[in-house]
Design a protein around this motif. Sequence first.
Motif, short mmCIF file in Angstrom:
data_model
loop_
_atom_site.label_atom_id
_atom_site.label_comp_id
_atom_site.label_asym_id
_atom_site.label_seq_id
_atom_site.Cartn_x
_atom_site.Cartn_y
_atom_site.Cartn_z
N TYR A 194 0.83 -1.14 -0.05
CA TYR A 194 -0.04 0.04 -0.13
C TYR A 194 0.95 1.22 0.02
O TYR A 194 0.53 2.27 -0.66
CB TYR A 194 -0.92 0.23 1.25
CG TYR A 194 -2.01 1.09 1.11
CD1 TYR A 194 -3.03 1.19 0.20
CD2 TYR A 194 -1.79 2.14 1.83
CE1 TYR A 194 -3.57 2.04 -0.24
CE2 TYR A 194 -2.66 3.46 1.64
CZ TYR A 194 -3.65 3.31 0.75
OH TYR A 194 -4.62 4.44 0.59
N TRP A 201 7.33 20.54 8.90
CA TRP A 201 7.74 19.11 9.05
C TRP A 201 9.05 18.75 9.97
O TRP A 201 9.21 17.81 10.71
CB TRP A 201 7.81 18.00 7.64
CG TRP A 201 9.14 18.44 6.96
CD1 TRP A 201 10.38 17.93 7.17
CD2 TRP A 201 9.14 19.08 5.47
NE1 TRP A 201 11.00 18.34 6.16
CE2 TRP A 201 10.41 18.83 5.05
CE3 TRP A 201 8.23 19.60 4.59
CZ2 TRP A 201 10.70 19.43 3.95
CZ3 TRP A 201 8.54 19.89 3.48
CH2 TRP A 201 9.82 19.97 3.08
N THR A 227 7.29 5.95 15.49
CA THR A 227 8.64 5.84 15.22
C THR A 227 9.61 6.42 16.24
O THR A 227 10.01 7.56 16.19
CB THR A 227 8.88 6.52 13.86
OG1 THR A 227 7.74 6.09 12.98
CG2 THR A 227 9.97 6.02 13.05
N LEU A 251 -1.90 2.70 17.00
CA LEU A 251 -0.97 3.30 18.04
C LEU A 251 -1.63 3.86 19.22
O LEU A 251 -0.81 4.07 20.33
CB LEU A 251 0.04 4.42 17.50
CG LEU A 251 0.77 3.85 16.48
CD1 LEU A 251 1.32 5.13 15.63
CD2 LEU A 251 1.63 2.78 16.46
C1 HEM Z 1 -0.96 1.70 9.52
C2 HEM Z 1 -0.62 2.45 8.62
C3 HEM Z 1 0.26 3.95 9.22
C4 HEM Z 1 0.27 4.11 10.32
C5 HEM Z 1 0.27 3.83 11.65
C6 HEM Z 1 1.18 5.45 10.01
C7 HEM Z 1 1.71 6.17 11.44
C8 HEM Z 1 2.45 7.41 11.10
C9 HEM Z 1 2.87 8.36 12.22
C10 HEM Z 1 2.97 7.94 13.63
C11 HEM Z 1 3.45 9.27 11.58
C12 HEM Z 1 4.27 10.34 12.36
C13 HEM Z 1 5.94 10.26 12.20
C14 HEM Z 1 6.32 9.08 12.93
O1 HEM Z 1 6.19 8.78 14.09
O2 HEM Z 1 6.78 8.18 12.23
C15 HEM Z 1 3.38 9.23 10.09
C16 HEM Z 1 3.96 10.06 9.13
C17 HEM Z 1 3.63 10.10 7.91
N1 HEM Z 1 3.13 9.04 7.23
FE1 HEM Z 1 2.35 7.54 8.20
N2 HEM Z 1 1.32 5.76 8.92
C18 HEM Z 1 0.66 4.91 8.06
C19 HEM Z 1 0.60 4.68 6.88
C20 HEM Z 1 1.37 5.62 5.89
C21 HEM Z 1 1.05 5.38 4.39
C22 HEM Z 1 0.45 4.14 3.64
C23 HEM Z 1 1.60 6.34 3.92
C24 HEM Z 1 1.87 6.60 2.48
C25 HEM Z 1 3.11 7.08 1.85
C26 HEM Z 1 2.06 7.31 5.16
C27 HEM Z 1 2.73 8.78 5.01
C28 HEM Z 1 3.25 9.36 5.83
C29 HEM Z 1 3.65 10.73 5.88
C30 HEM Z 1 3.89 11.57 4.55
C31 HEM Z 1 3.86 11.03 6.96
C32 HEM Z 1 4.29 12.72 7.30
C33 HEM Z 1 2.87 13.31 7.43
C34 HEM Z 1 2.98 14.80 7.90
O3 HEM Z 1 4.38 15.42 7.77
O4 HEM Z 1 2.27 15.49 8.04
N3 HEM Z 1 1.66 6.66 6.12
N4 HEM Z 1 2.83 8.07 9.69
#
Ligand code: HEM
Length: 322
Positions: free
Chosen positions: A68, A187, A279, A269
């Motif tokens: 995905y 960011w 993370t 989470l």
């Molecule tokens: C179960 C699925 C997912 C979970 C639980 C999740 C969780 C998170 C979390 C907690 C963050 C904040 C930074 C961090 O702690 O790493 C984050 C940031 C981000 N994730 Fe996910 N994520 C998921 C799926 C995805 C998918 C499919 C994408 C597609 C590329 C994605 C793209 C991003 C992006 C672009 C950010 C930065 C958002 C921003 O700066 O506003 N994530 N994600």
Amino acid sequence: MVVTSEIQNKLEALHQKFSERGQDLGSYLDGLLHSEFLTYWDYIHQDTLLSLQTPRTIYPDENIFIIYHQITELYFKLCLQELDHICGGSKKEKWDSKKTVTKLKRINNYFRALVHSFGIMIEGMDKEQFLKFRMALLPASGFQSVQYRKIEIHATGLENLLHHSVRGEVEITKEEDINQNFDNIYWKFGATTKDTGEKTLTLKMFEERYDTELLGLLTKLKFCNLNHLLLEGYLSDGDEEIKRQLKTFDILVNVDWPLVHYKSAVRYLQSKEKDIAATGGTNWQDYLPPHFQKRIFFPTLWTQEEKDNWGKNWVESALGLK
Ligand code: HEM
């Protein structure tokens, strides 16, 4: 076999095309004679595509997570292709509003598809498995998606991407202003450690790999990002449809997608006792909700009330507050 006049004409056109570049048509026809017919699997590189998933754990649902993300990155690539075309247009002429609307509609369709399909993440994986395989992926995070950042930089100027605490307080008119304020881009306030406020390794590695490139892109697009084109009147041309599509784009990228994405973080989470570290213990609860970030690509298209309430209802419903 009869060489019809139609084929004769095509041969002459080909002869002309090749001789213009100093090439001998006969040799190319030989090549055609010996080459294989194209197949679907070769054309889309099916074997390569299906070999690009390399899970790091034994949990089968990790494949869903990988695929995905890959699907999302491919849609991001399609968005950037359209954005590149719009931003790369010639400023001397008015933007062709019909073409611009077509391109914006395409981008919005890609994002709509992503928003609608995000259930694949929210409901589509076993939580127990997720929590286990996620730990094997540290410190990687979707946060490090450079295409996501590039979409934002094509959409608007640094002034609208600054952290909300400094947005509106600094002027960004010259190249030096971009360099000086880059560290205030929103960011850089995400992926910081919740307890200490320090940058996580996730962020540090992203900065090392991409800061120079993204700074260059911000500078390059300063006078041709979508918001700049809008403010300078290049996109207006009396066409309300462009504004409608820009607003849809703003909502899709800055409210709808962040919200469905946030829902996945909440699902996997958030726990009643203590939120599970994302993370490396990031501040995702304060960082991800669109109402807190208030990222808006085209502020002049919204009323003050709309801006004040940006993403609010959605966050409340995601948290079960209404
Ligand atoms: C179960 C699925 C997912 C979970 C639980 C999740 C969780 C998170 C979390 C907690 C963050 C904040 C930074 C961090 O702690 O790493 C984050 C940031 C981000 N994730 Fe996910 N994520 C998921 C799926 C995805 C998918 C499919 C994408 C597609 C590329 C994605 C793209 C991003 C992006 C672009 C950010 C930065 C958002 C921003 O700066 O506003 N994530 N994600």
